[in-house]
Write a protein that holds these residues in place. Structure first.
Motif, PDB file in Angstrom:
ATOM      1  N   THR A  34      -0.539   3.722  -3.396  1.00  0.00           N
ATOM      2  CA  THR A  34       0.400   2.967  -4.236  1.00  0.00           C
ATOM      3  C   THR A  34       0.310   1.458  -4.032  1.00  0.00           C
ATOM      4  OG1 THR A  34       2.156   3.138  -2.568  1.00  0.00           O
ATOM      5  CG2 THR A  34       2.050   4.884  -4.235  1.00  0.00           C
ATOM      6  N   ILE A  35      -0.342   1.006  -2.965  1.00  0.00           N
ATOM      7  CA  ILE A  35      -0.360  -0.424  -2.633  1.00  0.00           C
ATOM      8  C   ILE A  35      -1.659  -1.048  -3.134  1.00  0.00           C
ATOM      9  CG2 ILE A  35      -0.294  -2.125  -0.770  1.00  0.00           C
ATOM     10  CD1 ILE A  35       1.355  -0.086   0.836  1.00  0.00           C
ATOM     11  N   GLU A  36      -1.553  -1.992  -4.046  1.00  0.00           N
ATOM     12  CA  GLU A  36      -2.721  -2.697  -4.571  1.00  0.00           C
ATOM     13  C   GLU A  36      -3.356  -3.543  -3.462  1.00  0.00           C
ATOM     14  OE1 GLU A  36      -4.023  -2.363  -7.514  1.00  0.00           O
ATOM     15  OE2 GLU A  36      -2.444  -1.091  -8.378  1.00  0.00           O
ATOM     16  N   PHE A  37      -4.668  -3.634  -3.466  1.00  0.00           N
ATOM     17  CA  PHE A  37      -5.382  -4.336  -2.406  1.00  0.00           C
ATOM     18  C   PHE A  37      -4.906  -5.779  -2.258  1.00  0.00           C
ATOM     19  CE2 PHE A  37      -8.917  -7.054  -1.009  1.00  0.00           C
ATOM     20  CZ  PHE A  37      -9.175  -6.501   0.233  1.00  0.00           C
ATOM     21  N   GLU A  38      -4.791  -6.504  -3.365  1.00  0.00           N
ATOM     22  CA  GLU A  38      -4.414  -7.923  -3.291  1.00  0.00           C
ATOM     23  C   GLU A  38      -3.010  -8.080  -2.702  1.00  0.00           C
ATOM     24  OE1 GLU A  38      -5.793  -6.453  -5.862  1.00  0.00           O
ATOM     25  OE2 GLU A  38      -7.747  -7.456  -5.983  1.00  0.00           O
ATOM     26  N   ASP A  39      -2.081  -7.204  -3.125  1.00  0.00           N
ATOM     27  CA  ASP A  39      -0.717  -7.277  -2.582  1.00  0.00           C
ATOM     28  C   ASP A  39      -0.697  -6.920  -1.104  1.00  0.00           C
ATOM     29  OD1 ASP A  39       0.192  -7.915  -5.125  1.00  0.00           O
ATOM     30  OD2 ASP A  39       0.716  -5.841  -5.622  1.00  0.00           O
ATOM     31  N   GLY A  40      -1.410  -5.850  -0.748  1.00  0.00           N
ATOM     32  CA  GLY A  40      -1.455  -5.430   0.642  1.00  0.00           C
ATOM     33  C   GLY A  40      -2.077  -6.476   1.540  1.00  0.00           C
ATOM     34  N   MET A  41      -3.125  -7.121   1.054  1.00  0.00           N
ATOM     35  CA  MET A  41      -3.796  -8.140   1.854  1.00  0.00           C
ATOM     36  C   MET A  41      -2.929  -9.376   2.041  1.00  0.00           C
ATOM     37  SD  MET A  41      -6.772  -7.647   3.265  1.00  0.00           S
ATOM     38  CE  MET A  41      -7.498  -9.283   3.325  1.00  0.00           C
TER      39      MET A  41
END
Length: 340
Positions: free
Chosen positions: A296-303
């Motif tokens: 559920t967590i987009e890479f850009e948001d998670g990073m």
């Protein structure tokens, strides 16, 4: 329900304990950890009354059996492992002792005390590597082709866990995950290493094969997947846990430098580590179909959230760096490495 989590003071174990207690208010967790350099008991000091810590070695069969006899856990979740590929090149025996023999000790104790579920955490790296232009992804039926001592030790542990299912009918499940990132990850690993180095204006050491790719999974999504497998996974099955998001080491470093507004000049290139795999990618269709999990967590948001965590928790990682200086792997010295 009571869970025994091994390696719970490490990166993924810490996040899993926090996740499980947050979402299961009636459950209790016992954390068994040896507190090697990668374990940090300070990660969990604020957990509360439903959590207890047991300091011990999964290789110590007497200690492990006594713990199970006393605590009587319903479920064991085995995160305990040596996991750094570079360290495995330098000290392979440690990896086989902990990752294989330690798992065997846990399996014997779990069998003796009739634990209801033994869930084993593994890695995408047991399947070997894909070429950069390959259209394939590793399914759970892919052959095991490990190429480093770390990969081989995890592959052996997977086979061992499956053997206890087939030979003794043990209620096991296995999950093979993509590269994790997120809070509490030891600063020797790629994303926290690059982030903390960039914060300090230190070089980011990229292997020359900097376009080699990895599949990146936020640790919170991984914790959700493990919880889903424990609750709804089929006994005796293996589940791949991936995001489908591939980024090269070059792309990861560029993202971190951009978020921190640091210059590209911080990047420096060093010889590849022996056994440096080109690419991993998991087919995660099975876990979606069997247990209903998807990331559920987009890479850009998670990073961005991960980089921000390291900005806000500098005392945490600076303390670890000070303690680990004498053991730090010199990633720029592989050209002189002889393997002896």
């Amino acid at each position: 329900m009571k869970l025994l989590v091994t390696g719970g003071a490490g990166f993924i174990g810490t996040n899993f304990i926090r996740y499980w207690l947050r979402h299961h208010p009636d459950d209790v967790i016992v954390n068994l950890d040896l507190l090697t350099y990668a374990g940090n008991i300070a990660n969990l000091t604020d957990i509360g009354a439903r959590y207890t810590f047991a300091h011990g070695d999964i290789l110590d069969s007497v200690f492990v059996e006594d713990l199970l006899n006393t605590e009587k856990p319903d479920v064991i979740v085995n995160f305990a492992a040596e996991s750094h590929n570079s360290r495995a090149i330098l000290h392979p025996r440690r990896f086989f002792e902990t990752n294989v023999m330690g798992t065997q000790v846990l399996l014997d104790a779990a069998r003796k005390y009739e634990v209801q579920r033994f869930h084993h955490i593994s890695t995408c790296e047991v399947y070997g590597e894909l070429s950069l232009d390959s259209p394939d992804a590793f399914s759970e039926d892919a052959p095991y082709r490990p190429q480093t001592p770390y990969n081989a030790s995890k592959a052996a542990a997977d086979h061992l866990v499956n053997a206890y299912f087939h030979s003794f009918g043990m209620p096991i499940t296995i999950s093979n995950c993509a590269n994790n990132y997120g809070p509490y990850q030891h600063p020797e690993k790629l994303i926290p290493l690059f982030t903390t180095n960039a914060i300090q204006n230190l070089p980011l050491t990229l292997y020359r094969s900097s376009h080699n790719r990895r599949e990146w999974l936020h640790v919170e999504d991984h914790c959700r997947a493990v919880a889903a497998v424990i609750k709804r996974g089929k006994i005796g099955e293996t589940y791949n846990v991936g995001s489908g998001v591939e980024k090269s080491i070059e792309e990861v470093s560029d993202f971190i430098l951009d978020v921190l507004n640091k210059p590209q000049a911080l990047k420096t290139y060093v010889p590849d580590r022996p056994g440096h795999d080109c690419r991993y990618l998991l087919d995660s269709e099975k876990i979606a179909l069997d247990v209903g999990w998807k990331p559920t967590i987009e890479f850009e948001d998670g990073m961005r959230g991960t980089v921000q965590w390291y900005i806000e928790n500098q005392e945490w990682w600076r303390t670890i760096q000070q303690k680990a200086d004498s053991e730090r792997v010199q990633e720029d010295k592989w050209e002189t490495f002889t393997g002896r």
